[in-house]
Design a protein around this motif. Structure first.
Motif, short mmCIF file in Angstrom:
data_model
loop_
_atom_site.label_atom_id
_atom_site.label_comp_id
_atom_site.label_asym_id
_atom_site.label_seq_id
_atom_site.Cartn_x
_atom_site.Cartn_y
_atom_site.Cartn_z
N UNK A 1 0.83 -1.20 0.00
CA UNK A 1 0.00 0.00 0.00
C UNK A 1 0.86 1.25 0.00
N UNK A 2 2.03 1.19 0.66
CA UNK A 2 2.96 2.32 0.64
C UNK A 2 3.61 2.44 -0.73
N UNK A 3 4.09 1.32 -1.25
CA UNK A 3 4.79 1.36 -2.55
C UNK A 3 3.87 1.86 -3.66
N UNK A 4 2.62 1.49 -3.61
CA UNK A 4 1.69 1.84 -4.68
C UNK A 4 1.55 3.35 -4.84
N UNK A 5 1.74 4.08 -3.72
CA UNK A 5 1.62 5.53 -3.79
C UNK A 5 2.79 6.14 -4.56
N UNK A 6 3.98 5.56 -4.40
CA UNK A 6 5.18 6.13 -5.02
C UNK A 6 5.55 5.46 -6.34
N UNK A 7 4.98 4.33 -6.63
CA UNK A 7 5.40 3.58 -7.81
C UNK A 7 4.93 4.26 -9.09
N UNK B 1 3.95 4.37 -13.03
CA UNK B 1 3.24 3.43 -13.91
C UNK B 1 4.16 2.86 -14.97
N UNK B 2 5.32 3.46 -15.13
CA UNK B 2 6.24 3.00 -16.18
C UNK B 2 7.26 1.98 -15.66
N UNK B 3 7.19 1.66 -14.37
CA UNK B 3 8.17 0.72 -13.84
C UNK B 3 7.95 -0.70 -14.33
#
Length: 280
Positions: A110-116, A118-120
Motif C-alpha cells: 500500500x505504501x509502494x503503490x503511492x510512489x510507484x 506506472x512505467x516501472x
C-alpha cells in the motif's frame, strides 16, 4: 522478511554510525521546505535501511508515514534528510503509521503503490516480491549516500603481567658438634689410721666389748652427666611481596587521514555546515 526498528535491531546504532543519529534529523523537500522529522527507521534482518518513519507536519496533514529509503537523501553534516517530491496527493494517500501498526507485505505494498511509477512495469506478487525489484524505492542513491571513512591511528596502552623471576624460600638442616661442660661430684672413702689421744690409758673392763664381725658401712655416691637435646625457636622469617609502581612512557608514529576536496568550475561546496567557494 520482517522489519525492525533501528534501536531494536542495534541498541548501539549511534556508535555504529560514528555518533550520528538519523532519528534527530529534520525532513525537508528539495526546495528547502521543512515537512517534518525522522521518528525512526525500519531495517530488515540484514540491517539494511528500508523505510524512514516520518512525522509529517504540514498545514493540511499531520501524521506518521513510511517513506522508502530510496526516495531520501541523508545529509548528516547539514543534519537534514531531503525527500524527493512528497506531494499533497501522496501524503493523503499514504496509510498512517501507528506504533501498533503491523508492517506486513500488504501494508508495504500500500505504501509502494503511492510512489510507484506506472512505467516501472513491476507487478506485485506477495510470495515472490523482493526489494531488489524496485531500486528506485529501496536502492541508496550512491551520488548522495556515499560515505567516506577517515581513519586515524591512536596509541592504545594496555598492560599484561609477565613472569620475571621466582624466589624460593625453604629450609635445610645443618649439623655441628656442640660441647657443654657439666661439673660433677664423686665421693670416695678415705681411711686414715691415727694415734689415739688416750694412748696408754687402761680401759675399764666393764666398758670393754670385743665383738667379732663388726662392720662400718659408708655409702659412696658420684654424679654422672645427663645430656639431652631440646628444640627452641631460633628466629622467624616472614616472606611477602610488595608492589612497586612506575610509569613507562612510549611513543610511536601514528597516521591520520584528512579529507581532500577537489572541485572544478564555480561551485559552492558545503562542508560541516560551512559554505566555501571554489573557483577552478
Amino acid at each position: 522478511m520482517p522489519l525492525h526498528k533501528l534501536e531494536h535491531f542495534d541498541q548501539n546504532y549511534r556508535e555504529t554510525f560514528g555518533g550520528d543519529d538519523i532519528k534527530a534529523l529534520d525532513v525537508y523537500t528539495e526546495g528547502g521546505e521543512r515537512v517534518g522529522s525522522v521518528a525512526d527507521v525500519l531495517v530488515d534482518d540484514d540491517g539494511r535501511f528500508r523505510y524512514l518513519i516520518i512525522n509529517i507536519s504540514l498545514d493540511f496533514v499531520s501524521k506518521k508515514i513510511l517513506l522508502p529509503i530510496g526516495l531520501s537523501r541523508i545529509d548528516y553534516p547539514a543534519r537534514r534528510v531531503y525527500v524527493d517530491g512528497l506531494s499533497r496527493q501522496q501524503l493523503e494517500s499514504l496509510p498512517e503509521y501507528k506504533e501498533d501498526t503491523i508492517v506486513d507485505r500488504d501494508y508495504e505494498e500500500n505504501v509502494r503503490r503511492v510512489f510507484r511509477s506506472s512505467t516501472t512495469g513491476v507487478s506485485y506478487d506477495r510470495d515472490t516480491y523482493s526489494y531488489q525489484k524496485e531500486p528506485d524505492l529501496y536502492g541508496l542513491n550512491e551520488q548522495y549516500h556515499q560515505t567516506f571513512r577517515l581513519y586515524e591511528e591512536r596509541l592504545i596502552a594496555n598492560k599484561h603481567r609477565i613472569k620475571t623471576g621466582e624466589v624460593t624460600v625453604g629450609k635445610h638442616i645443618e649439623t655441628e658438634t656442640a660441647r657443654v661442660t657439666v661439673p660433677i661430684q664423686k665421693e670416695r672413702v678415705l681411711i686414715e689410721r691415727v694415734v689415739p689421744t688416750e694412748t696408754g690409758k687402761v680401759v675399764d673392763p666393764n666398758e670393754l666389748k670385743f665383738q667379732e664381725g663388726e662392720v662400718a658401712r659408708i655409702e659412696v655416691y658420684e654424679e654422672t652427666p645427663e645430656i639431652h637435646k631440646e628444640a627452641f625457636v631460633r628466629e622467624e622469617v616472614r616472606v611477602k611481596k610488595v608492589v612497586e609502581r612506575d610509569t613507562v612512557e612510549a611513543q610511536d608514529t601514528i597516521r591520520r587521514e584528512k579529507l581532500d576536496v577537489d572541485t572544478a568550475g564555480n561551485l559552492h561546496v558545503q562542508e560541516n555546515g560551512t559554505t566555501t567557494h571554489e573557483a577552478i
